[in-house]
Design a protein around this motif. Structure first.
Motif, PDB file in Angstrom:
ATOM      1  N   ARG A  82       0.681   4.669  -2.573  1.00  0.00           N
ATOM      2  CA  ARG A  82       0.523   6.069  -2.212  1.00  0.00           C
ATOM      3  C   ARG A  82       1.708   6.916  -2.645  1.00  0.00           C
ATOM      4  O   ARG A  82       1.554   8.084  -2.989  1.00  0.00           O
ATOM      5  CB  ARG A  82       0.340   6.206  -0.686  1.00  0.00           C
ATOM      6  CG  ARG A  82      -1.016   5.802  -0.208  1.00  0.00           C
ATOM      7  CD  ARG A  82      -2.071   6.702  -0.832  1.00  0.00           C
ATOM      8  NE  ARG A  82      -3.408   6.291  -0.441  1.00  0.00           N
ATOM      9  CZ  ARG A  82      -4.083   6.861   0.553  1.00  0.00           C
ATOM     10  NH1 ARG A  82      -3.538   7.824   1.233  1.00  0.00           N
ATOM     11  NH2 ARG A  82      -5.296   6.445   0.837  1.00  0.00           N
ATOM     12  N   SER A  83       2.934   6.357  -2.576  1.00  0.00           N
ATOM     13  CA  SER A  83       4.104   7.198  -2.809  1.00  0.00           C
ATOM     14  C   SER A  83       4.616   7.104  -4.242  1.00  0.00           C
ATOM     15  O   SER A  83       5.070   8.096  -4.802  1.00  0.00           O
ATOM     16  CB  SER A  83       5.218   6.811  -1.832  1.00  0.00           C
ATOM     17  OG  SER A  83       5.448   5.426  -1.913  1.00  0.00           O
ATOM     18  N   LEU A  84       4.524   5.914  -4.845  1.00  0.00           N
ATOM     19  CA  LEU A  84       5.117   5.727  -6.174  1.00  0.00           C
ATOM     20  C   LEU A  84       4.154   6.151  -7.281  1.00  0.00           C
ATOM     21  O   LEU A  84       4.549   6.754  -8.266  1.00  0.00           O
ATOM     22  CB  LEU A  84       5.505   4.254  -6.347  1.00  0.00           C
ATOM     23  CG  LEU A  84       6.337   3.916  -7.574  1.00  0.00           C
ATOM     24  CD1 LEU A  84       7.640   4.681  -7.553  1.00  0.00           C
ATOM     25  CD2 LEU A  84       6.616   2.429  -7.630  1.00  0.00           C
ATOM     26  N   PRO A 123       1.822   8.525  -7.658  1.00  0.00           N
ATOM     27  CA  PRO A 123       1.800   9.916  -8.121  1.00  0.00           C
ATOM     28  C   PRO A 123       2.998  10.254  -9.002  1.00  0.00           C
ATOM     29  O   PRO A 123       2.876  11.010  -9.960  1.00  0.00           O
ATOM     30  CB  PRO A 123       1.848  10.731  -6.824  1.00  0.00           C
ATOM     31  CG  PRO A 123       1.329   9.813  -5.790  1.00  0.00           C
ATOM     32  CD  PRO A 123       1.732   8.446  -6.199  1.00  0.00           C
ATOM     33  N   TRP A 124       4.150   9.643  -8.705  1.00  0.00           N
ATOM     34  CA  TRP A 124       5.338   9.926  -9.515  1.00  0.00           C
ATOM     35  C   TRP A 124       5.220   9.298 -10.888  1.00  0.00           C
ATOM     36  O   TRP A 124       5.651   9.879 -11.886  1.00  0.00           O
ATOM     37  CB  TRP A 124       6.593   9.437  -8.798  1.00  0.00           C
ATOM     38  CG  TRP A 124       6.934  10.337  -7.667  1.00  0.00           C
ATOM     39  CD1 TRP A 124       6.636  10.121  -6.355  1.00  0.00           C
ATOM     40  CD2 TRP A 124       7.535  11.611  -7.740  1.00  0.00           C
ATOM     41  NE1 TRP A 124       7.044  11.191  -5.607  1.00  0.00           N
ATOM     42  CE2 TRP A 124       7.597  12.124  -6.431  1.00  0.00           C
ATOM     43  CE3 TRP A 124       8.044  12.380  -8.787  1.00  0.00           C
ATOM     44  CZ2 TRP A 124       8.149  13.367  -6.150  1.00  0.00           C
ATOM     45  CZ3 TRP A 124       8.581  13.612  -8.502  1.00  0.00           C
ATOM     46  CH2 TRP A 124       8.638  14.085  -7.196  1.00  0.00           C
ATOM     47  N   ARG A 131       0.810  -1.205   0.000  1.00  0.00           N
ATOM     48  CA  ARG A 131       0.000   0.000   0.000  1.00  0.00           C
ATOM     49  C   ARG A 131       0.852   1.268   0.000  1.00  0.00           C
ATOM     50  O   ARG A 131       0.521   2.248  -0.654  1.00  0.00           O
ATOM     51  CB  ARG A 131      -0.922   0.000   1.225  1.00  0.00           C
ATOM     52  CG  ARG A 131      -2.220   0.695   0.944  1.00  0.00           C
ATOM     53  CD  ARG A 131      -3.174   0.472   2.069  1.00  0.00           C
ATOM     54  NE  ARG A 131      -2.431   0.408   3.325  1.00  0.00           N
ATOM     55  CZ  ARG A 131      -2.995   0.290   4.524  1.00  0.00           C
ATOM     56  NH1 ARG A 131      -4.294   0.225   4.609  1.00  0.00           N
ATOM     57  NH2 ARG A 131      -2.280   0.223   5.625  1.00  0.00           N
ATOM     58  N   ALA A 132       2.001   1.215   0.722  1.00  0.00           N
ATOM     59  CA  ALA A 132       2.847   2.408   0.791  1.00  0.00           C
ATOM     60  C   ALA A 132       3.355   2.774  -0.605  1.00  0.00           C
ATOM     61  O   ALA A 132       3.462   3.947  -0.951  1.00  0.00           O
ATOM     62  CB  ALA A 132       4.017   2.160   1.727  1.00  0.00           C
TER      63      ALA A 132
END
Lengths: 290, 310
Positions: free
Chosen positions: A123-125, A127-128, A119-120
Motif C-alpha cells: 500500500r505504501s511503497l 504508489p511511490w 501488505r503495508a
C-alpha cells in the motif's frame, strides 16, 4: 510457405526504407557537395554531384553503404586493442549494461517478493514506485556519476548502477503482478497441503511469475543499453558507445556517430534475441504452450 | 484516535531530531531515529489496515498511507544528511535543495520554458499526431501493416536516444533538434498502440456496421476509433515521461546555455549538486503533473471502458 508469406512484407518495407534512405542522402547532401564543387572550380555536373553525395566524408546523412563500410572497417578491420575499434567500445558498453541488468533484476525481484508478502509495503511503497516512473531517471545519471566519483568509484560500477536503476522498475512492477498471478485453485491446493510460505513461493509463485519476468526482462534489456550509453555521456568518458556518440558529435564525424548507433542497435537487438530464445527454452522445459 | 496521536508523536519526534541535527547534536541521533522509524512503520501499517474498508473515509486514509511513507522518507533523509554531515556532493539535504530552488527560481523557470514548454510539448504533440495518422494510413493497407509492425516493434527496442547528435547536426543547437528527438521517440509507441487499438473493435460490432452498409470512414468514426481510444491513451501515458527524458538527454549533446539537461550536466561538472537536484525536482514535478493530466484526460474520455469503472 507461411514463413515466406510473413517475410515478404517485412522485406518490402525494409527495402523501401533503404531506398528512402538513399534518396534522403542525395537530397540532404546535394547542396553541400554542389557548393564544394563550385568552390573547387569544377563545372556543375549532375552525375558527378550525385556520385559525390554517395561518398562525402562528412555528410549530413551518410548513404547506407558508407555506414556499413565504416562499421566493417572499425569493427573487423581494426585490431581489438586499438582505441578506434568499434568492438572494444561496444564491449565496454555491453559490460556495463549486463552488470546493470543483473543488479537491477535481482533488486527488482527481491523488492517484488517483499511487496507481495508485506501488505503495508504494497500500500505504501507501490504508489511511490509507480510515481517514480514519471521522474526522468536518466537525468539523475550525472549526479550518480559525480557522487560515486567523489567516493573514488569510477569506470564500470557507476554506469552499471544507472543501468540497474532503469531496469529495476519494469521488473519490480511486472514481478509484483506475476508473483500474485498463480492460479487460485493451485494456491488453495498448496494450503490444503499445509505448505509453508517459502514452499508456496518457490514451488508455485515463482514458476507462475516466469512469463511476467521474461516480458519485463525484454523491456529491462533495452533500458539497460540506453542506461549504459547515457551514463557515458556526462563524464566525458573515454570509451564506450556513448563516448563515441559524443566525440562524433563534438568533432563533426557523422560516420562515427552512425557506426556507434548501428553498434548500439545490434547490442539491443541481440540482447532481446537471446532473452526471447531463453524464454522459449524455459517455457518448453516447463511444459507451457509457447 | 490512537493513530492521530501516534502520527503527531512521530511528526514531533522527527521535528526534534531534525532540529537537534541542525544544532549539531549528532550523538543521540541514530538510536532516536531507529525508534522513530519503528514507530513510523507501525503507523504506516495501521493506516494501511484502516484504509482497506469502503467509503470516503477509508479512501482518504488509503491515500494517507503513501503520503505518510513519503514524509517519513523525506524527514529521515534530512535528519541523516544533516546529522551525519554528509558532504553536499554526495547528497544535499532536502532543506538545502528547497533553499536553492527559492534562490534560483528565475533560472529554473527559464530552463523549464526552454526544455519543457518548447522541446517536450512540441515534440510530444507532433510525434503523437504523426504516429496516430500513420497508424490510420497503415491500417487501410494490410500489406503495410504486416511489413511495418515488426519494424516498429524492433525500433521500440533500440536505444533511439542515440540519434540526438544527428538531430543536433540537422536542426541546430536550439530546441527544434530536441523536439525532433522527442518526435522520433514518441512516434513508434503511438503507431504500435494505435494499430493494436484499431484491431480491438469486436467482430460482431464490425459485422453490424457492415450490415448497415456503413462506409470505411463511418465505421472508423463511430466504432473503431472509440474502441481504439484506451490504446491511444496508453501510448500517450507511455510517451509523457519518454518525451521528458528524450528532451533532457538530447541536451547532453550540445545546446544553447539554457535548458534542464544543459544545466544538469554543467552544474554537475561544477559540483553544484544542490542546483542539479533542484532541476531534478522541477523535472519530476513537471513529469508527474504531465502524466497526471494525461491520466485525467483518459478518465474523462474513456469513462465507459471496464478498466475505468472498477
Amino acid at each position: 510457405m507461411r514463413a515466406r508469406q510473413a517475410a515478404l512484407p517485412v522485406l518490402a518495407v525494409a527495402a523501401a526504407l533503404v531506398a528512402l534512405w538513399y534518396a534522403g542522402a542525395v537530397a540532404l547532401n546535394w547542396q553541400v557537395v554542389a557548393e564544394g564543387r563550385a568552390r573547387g572550380g569544377m563545372p556543375p555536373d549532375a552525375w558527378q554531384t550525385l556520385a559525390g553525395t554517395m561518398s562525402f566524408a562528412r555528410p549530413l546523412l551518410p548513404a547506407p553503404h558508407q555506414v556499413a563500410e565504416e562499421v566493417w572497417r572499425t569493427a573487423f578491420a581494426t585490431p581489438l586493442t586499438s582505441r578506434r575499434s568499434l568492438l572494444l567500445h561496444a564491449w565496454i558498453t555491453l559490460e556495463a549494461a549486463l552488470a546493470g541488468l543483473a543488479i537491477g533484476v535481482a533488486a527488482g525481484v527481491l523488492v517484488a517478493a517483499a511487496i507481495v508478502h508485506v501488505r503495508a509495503l504494497q500500500r505504501s511503497l507501490m504508489p511511490w514506485i509507480i510515481a517514480s516512473q514519471a521522474i526522468p531517471v536518466l537525468a539523475l545519471a550525472p549526479i550518480v556519476i559525480v557522487a560515486l566519483g567523489t567516493l573514488g568509484l569510477e569506470g564500470l560500477l557507476p554506469k552499471a548502477i544507472i543501468a540497474a536503476y532503469l531496469c529495476f522498475f519494469p521488473v519490480t512492477i511486472a514481478m509484483a503482478k506475476g508473483l500474485e498471478a498463480a492460479d487460485p485453485l493451485a494456491r488453495d491446493l498448496m494450503r490444503t497441503y499445509s505448505a509453508s510460505r517459502a514452499q508456496v513461493f518457490w514451488k508455485l509463485r515463482l514458476p507462475a511469475s516466469l512469463p511476467f519476468l521474461f516480458a519485463s526482462l525484454k523491456v529491462a534489456a533495452a533500458a539497460s543499453v540506453v542506461g549504459a550509453i547515457v551514463a557515458e555521456l556526462p563524464t566525458g568518458a573515454q570509451a564506450g558507445l556513448g563516448a563515441r556518440l559524443l566525440a562524433g558529435s563534438y568533432f563533426g564525424q557523422p560516420l562515427q556517430i552512425w557506426a556507434a548507433l548501428v553498434a548500439a542497435a545490434v547490442l539491443s537487438a541481440s540482447l532481446f534475441g537471446v532473452l526471447a530464445a531463453t524464454e522459449r527454452l524455459v517455457a518448453r522445459r516447463m511444459g507451457m504452450r509457447a | 484516535m490512537i493513530t492521530a496521536g501516534l502520527a503527531l508523536l512521530v511528526a514531533a519526534g522527527f521535528a526534534v531530531a531534525i532540529a537537534a541535527a541542525h544544532a549539531g547534536g549528532g550523538a543521540l541521533l541514530l538510536p532516536g531515529l531507529v525508534v522513530l522509524v519503528g514507530l513510523a512503520a507501525w503507523l504506516v501499517q495501521r493506516l494501511t489496515r484502516l484504509g482497506e474498508g469502503r467509503g470516503w473515509r477509508a479512501r482518504a486514509i488509503a491515500l494517507l498511507a503513501p503520503l505518510a511513507f513519503g514524509a517519513v522518507l523525506l524527514a529521515l533523509w534530512e535528519a541523516l544528511v544533516v546529522g551525519l554531515a554528509v558532504p553536499m556532493v554526495l547528497l544535499p539535504a532536502p532543506s538545502a535543495i528547497a533553499a536553492r530552488m527559492a534562490e534560483s527560481a528565475g533560472l529554473l523557470a527559464e530552463d523549464f520554458v526552454q526544455t519543457f514548454l518548447r522541446a517536450v510539448l512540441v515534440g510530444y504533440a507532433l510525434g503523437g499526431a504523426l504516429g496516430f495518422l500513420t497508424a490510420l494510413l497503415v491500417d487501410r493497407v494490410p500489406f503495410l501493416r504486416r511489413g511495418l509492425l515488426p519494424v516498429a516493434n524492433l525500433v521500440s527496442a533500440l536505444p533511439v536516444i542515440g540519434i540526438a547528435p544527428i538531430m543536433v547536426m540537422w536542426f541546430g543547437f536550439d530546441w527544434p533538434s530536441k523536439a525532433a528527438v522527442v518526435v522520433v521517440m514518441t512516434f513508434f509507441p503511438m503507431l504500435v498502440n494505435t494499430l493494436a487499438g484499431l484491431a480491438a473493435a469486436g467482430a460482431l460490432e464490425r459485422d453490424l456496421m457492415r450490415s448497415y452498409a456503413a462506409t470505411h470512414a463511418q465505421t472508423l468514426r463511430l466504432l473503431r476509433l472509440p474502441a481504439a481510444l484506451p490504446f491511444v491513451f496508453t501510448a500517450l501515458k507511455v510517451n509523457a515521461p519518454l518525451a521528458l527524458i528524450g528532451a533532457i538527454v538530447a541536451e547532453f549533446f550540445g545546446s544553447p546555455t539554457v535548458g534542464m539537461g544543459f544545466r544538469i550536466t554543467t552544474e554537475a561538472g561544477k559540483l553544484a549538486l544542490d542546483l542539479v537536484w533542484a532541476e531534478i525536482v522541477v523535472a519530476a514535478a513537471a513529469g508527474s503533473a504531465f502524466y497526471g493530466l494525461v491520466a485525467l484526460a483518459e478518465r474523462a474520455a474513456t469513462f465507459w471502458h471496464p478498466s475505468m469503472r472498477a
